[in-house]
Design an enzyme around this catalytic site. Structure first.
Site, PDB file in Angstrom:
ATOM      1  N   TYR A 133      41.124  43.840  50.955  1.00 50.75           N
ATOM      2  CA  TYR A 133      40.579  42.737  51.815  1.00 50.75           C
ATOM      3  C   TYR A 133      41.878  41.593  51.946  1.00 50.75           C
ATOM      4  O   TYR A 133      41.654  40.538  51.450  1.00 50.75           O
ATOM      5  CB  TYR A 133      39.505  41.939  51.161  1.00 50.75           C
ATOM      6  CG  TYR A 133      38.835  40.888  51.773  1.00 50.75           C
ATOM      7  CD1 TYR A 133      38.555  41.041  53.232  1.00 50.75           C
ATOM      8  CD2 TYR A 133      38.167  39.728  51.155  1.00 50.75           C
ATOM      9  CE1 TYR A 133      37.864  40.009  53.967  1.00 50.75           C
ATOM     10  CE2 TYR A 133      37.577  38.933  51.838  1.00 50.75           C
ATOM     11  CZ  TYR A 133      37.463  39.057  53.134  1.00 50.75           C
ATOM     12  OH  TYR A 133      36.786  37.941  54.028  1.00 50.75           O
ATOM     13  N   LEU A 168      54.050  44.465  35.100  1.00 49.68           N
ATOM     14  CA  LEU A 168      53.770  43.675  36.229  1.00 49.68           C
ATOM     15  C   LEU A 168      52.357  42.862  36.233  1.00 49.68           C
ATOM     16  O   LEU A 168      51.376  43.713  35.688  1.00 49.68           O
ATOM     17  CB  LEU A 168      53.506  44.636  37.592  1.00 49.68           C
ATOM     18  CG  LEU A 168      53.135  43.878  38.763  1.00 49.68           C
ATOM     19  CD1 LEU A 168      53.927  44.687  40.158  1.00 49.68           C
ATOM     20  CD2 LEU A 168      51.603  44.476  39.351  1.00 49.68           C
ATOM     21  N   ASP A 170      49.543  41.307  38.756  1.00 50.06           N
ATOM     22  CA  ASP A 170      48.863  40.619  39.613  1.00 50.06           C
ATOM     23  C   ASP A 170      47.919  39.667  39.806  1.00 50.06           C
ATOM     24  O   ASP A 170      46.862  39.974  39.159  1.00 50.06           O
ATOM     25  CB  ASP A 170      48.355  42.069  40.512  1.00 50.06           C
ATOM     26  CG  ASP A 170      47.803  41.791  42.137  1.00 50.06           C
ATOM     27  OD1 ASP A 170      48.580  41.176  42.611  1.00 50.06           O
ATOM     28  OD2 ASP A 170      47.071  42.762  42.486  1.00 50.06           O
ATOM     29  N   CYS A 173      43.773  40.196  41.943  1.00 49.86           N
ATOM     30  CA  CYS A 173      43.979  41.605  41.945  1.00 49.86           C
ATOM     31  C   CYS A 173      43.153  42.392  42.873  1.00 49.86           C
ATOM     32  O   CYS A 173      43.107  43.672  43.041  1.00 49.86           O
ATOM     33  CB  CYS A 173      44.158  42.297  40.723  1.00 49.86           C
ATOM     34  SG  CYS A 173      42.511  42.242  39.831  1.00 49.86           S
ATOM     35  N   GLY A 174      41.984  41.593  43.131  1.00 45.97           N
ATOM     36  CA  GLY A 174      41.068  42.190  44.140  1.00 45.97           C
ATOM     37  C   GLY A 174      40.411  43.533  43.455  1.00 45.97           C
ATOM     38  O   GLY A 174      39.878  43.477  42.408  1.00 45.97           O
ATOM     39  N   TRP A 175      40.390  44.502  44.300  1.00 43.07           N
ATOM     40  CA  TRP A 175      39.516  45.740  43.850  1.00 43.07           C
ATOM     41  C   TRP A 175      40.646  46.771  43.279  1.00 43.07           C
ATOM     42  O   TRP A 175      40.279  47.970  42.873  1.00 43.07           O
ATOM     43  CB  TRP A 175      38.826  46.396  44.818  1.00 43.07           C
ATOM     44  CG  TRP A 175      37.439  45.751  45.413  1.00 43.07           C
ATOM     45  CD1 TRP A 175      36.403  45.981  44.410  1.00 43.07           C
ATOM     46  CD2 TRP A 175      37.173  44.793  46.088  1.00 43.07           C
ATOM     47  NE1 TRP A 175      35.359  45.111  44.943  1.00 43.07           N
ATOM     48  CE2 TRP A 175      35.946  44.622  46.194  1.00 43.07           C
ATOM     49  CE3 TRP A 175      38.077  44.331  47.133  1.00 43.07           C
ATOM     50  CZ2 TRP A 175      35.341  43.479  46.891  1.00 43.07           C
ATOM     51  CZ3 TRP A 175      37.626  43.303  47.946  1.00 43.07           C
ATOM     52  CH2 TRP A 175      36.240  42.866  47.906  1.00 43.07           C
ATOM     53  N   SER A 196      36.317  37.298  40.154  1.00 40.25           N
ATOM     54  CA  SER A 196      35.007  38.115  40.771  1.00 40.25           C
ATOM     55  C   SER A 196      34.647  39.076  39.477  1.00 40.25           C
ATOM     56  O   SER A 196      35.213  39.890  39.260  1.00 40.25           O
ATOM     57  CB  SER A 196      35.449  38.828  41.792  1.00 40.25           C
ATOM     58  OG  SER A 196      34.451  39.611  42.307  1.00 40.25           O
ATOM     59  N   GLN A 199      34.496  42.470  41.082  1.00 38.52           N
ATOM     60  CA  GLN A 199      35.886  43.022  41.163  1.00 38.52           C
ATOM     61  C   GLN A 199      36.250  43.623  39.745  1.00 38.52           C
ATOM     62  O   GLN A 199      36.773  44.698  39.826  1.00 38.52           O
ATOM     63  CB  GLN A 199      37.065  42.417  41.709  1.00 38.52           C
ATOM     64  CG  GLN A 199      36.743  42.101  43.404  1.00 38.52           C
ATOM     65  CD  GLN A 199      37.542  40.776  43.894  1.00 38.52           C
ATOM     66  OE1 GLN A 199      38.249  40.202  43.077  1.00 38.52           O
ATOM     67  NE2 GLN A 199      37.813  40.870  45.297  1.00 38.52           N
ATOM     68  N   CYS A 356      39.198  34.028  63.116  1.00 42.82           N
ATOM     69  CA  CYS A 356      40.330  34.137  62.266  1.00 42.82           C
ATOM     70  C   CYS A 356      41.344  35.104  63.237  1.00 42.82           C
ATOM     71  O   CYS A 356      42.723  34.698  63.237  1.00 42.82           O
ATOM     72  CB  CYS A 356      40.194  34.836  61.169  1.00 42.82           C
ATOM     73  SG  CYS A 356      39.389  33.756  59.695  1.00 42.82           S
TER      74      CYS A 356
END
Length: 398
Positions: A133, A168, A170, A173-175, A196, A199, A356
């Site tokens: 996303y 690393l 992130d 990190c979203g999904w 989240s 997530q 957007c």
């Protein structure tokens, strides 16, 4: 009628393309010459005082509620509003300052969850199979959305010039697509952090199902709670959520989480002009607490840390195309979205995605990748950018 007279003045200044308007009493007025790109139908009077207070919020809510209907290309309509220098979206007499919003760890968690915890099922309806996303990277005009999202992940990881068995982090990190790719294709030990719950649950289950417990880790916590250091840091679509007052702290956290001479790739929506950085409607309905910094703000914050700049890459056209593909996917599942969430919710998200796309199309906003080094710029990087593109090709980004 005074309201209609003022409306006519607003519309006359607000479009750089021909538009038809139908007022609540049936009167129709044409603005501009040529074939109209869209027709605006005002089904009832919207108080001028509300428009003067917050134009985008008032019109956005009116569209959600069906008080305004658009027949034609909504994205193109919003684009022409942004491009008209005297439109209600650009003229200072139609805007007011947005009140500051708290970005404590508690409030940040509430903001993130209000958007991302709508449910994985919702995002799976219209995102590509990678569940990414954020802005994709179109190496070719013919790339599918899924291909372009894989391109983006590889492009980011390739810029870091990471070596096997390095670490690393992130941030946001979203999904998990980036951290799983880092572990499986680049042999990194990858850690993600998210606020989240949806997530976190998704990534946790995937780590277990793929047997990656020793290579991939995820934390459900505020990024400011992370204390370890890593060879590399990535953060995609994250700094837009931290708030203007916390941007310096955000970049300091990136710096503090990096080992000496480590590299970071920060990817986010960035203005290339001065502006408020917030939109009242998006702030209320889509991203509570959101703020879009301009490029000078971000670079100023970077300079105030021990980070140095290695590369800056604007990707405005890529995000426009990403949003257009999301919109097409979203339209394809309209019936399912309306059935699950209602017509008002569907109109809200449809407006968000198309507005957007229009904002990127008009250059109102951009998305930029900042490649950073902790220490002297490029100390452990090759002399030219060619290493990025050679690695891109090796990972199928063509």
């Amino acid at each position: 009628m005074l309201d209609k007279t003022i409306y006519k003045q607003i519309f006359k200044a607000s479009f750089d393309a021909p538009i038809d308007v139908e007022f609540w009493d049936g009167e129709q007025v044409n603005y501009g010459d040529g074939e109209p790109i869209a027709k605006i139908k005002l089904n009832e009077i919207i108080p001028i005082k509300d428009i003067m207070a917050h134009a985008s919020l008032t019109f956005g809510e009116a569209y959600m509620d069906g008080k305004i209907e658009i027949d034609g290309d909504l994205q193109q309509l919003v684009t022409t509003v942004y491009e008209a220098k005297d439109s209600f979206m650009n003229n200072s007499k139609f805007s007011k300052l947005i009140p500051k919003r708290s970005h404590s760890e508690k409030m940040s968690k509430e903001d993130v969850q209000s958007h991302y915890d709508i449910g994985n099922d919702f995002y799976q309806m219209w995102l590509d199979p990678t569940m990414t996303y954020s802005c994709a990277y179109f190496a070719s005009e013919t790339d599918s959305l899924e291909d372009a999202q894989w391109n983006k992940v590889h492009h980011i990881l390739n810029k870091l010039h990471a070596k096997p068995n390095e670490t690393l982090l992130d941030i946001g990190c979203g999904w998990g697509t980036l951290i799983f790719t880092a572990a499986k294709e680049y042999n990194l030990e990858a850690t993600g952090v998210t606020l989240s719950q949806e997530q976190y649950d998704f990534v946790t289950a995937k780590i277990k199902s793929e047997g990656l417990e020793d290579r991939v880790h995820v934390f459900l916590k505020d990024y400011r709670e992370i204390k370890q250091t890593y060879n590399h840091v990535t953060s995609v679509g994250m700094f837009e959520h931290v708030g203007k007052e916390n941007l310096q702290e955000y970049f300091e956290q990136v710096n503090n989480r990096l080992a000496d001479d480590g590299t970071a790739l920060i990817h986010g929506i960035t203005g290339q002009h001065d502006g408020a950085g917030v939109d009242a409607w998006i702030n209320k309905y889509i991203f509570p607490g959101g703020y879009i910094p301009n490029i000078a703000e971000n670079i100023g914050h970077i300079l105030n840390t021990s980070l140095q700049l290695d590369d800056v890459e604007p990707l405005r056209r890529h995000y426009q195309k990403t949003l257009e593909m999301w919109t097409a996917n979203f339209h394809d599942v309209k019936a399912a979205v309306v059935d699950a969430y209602g017509q008002r919710f569907y109109r809200m998200w449809d407006l968000y995605l198309q507005a957007c796309a229009a904002s990127f199309e008009s250059g109102n906003i951009d998305v930029v990748q900042y490649l950073l080094t902790k220490g002297a710029s490029g100390k452990n990087l090759p002399m030219t950018r060619s290493y990025i593109y050679h690695a891109d090709v090796a990972h199928g980004v063509k």
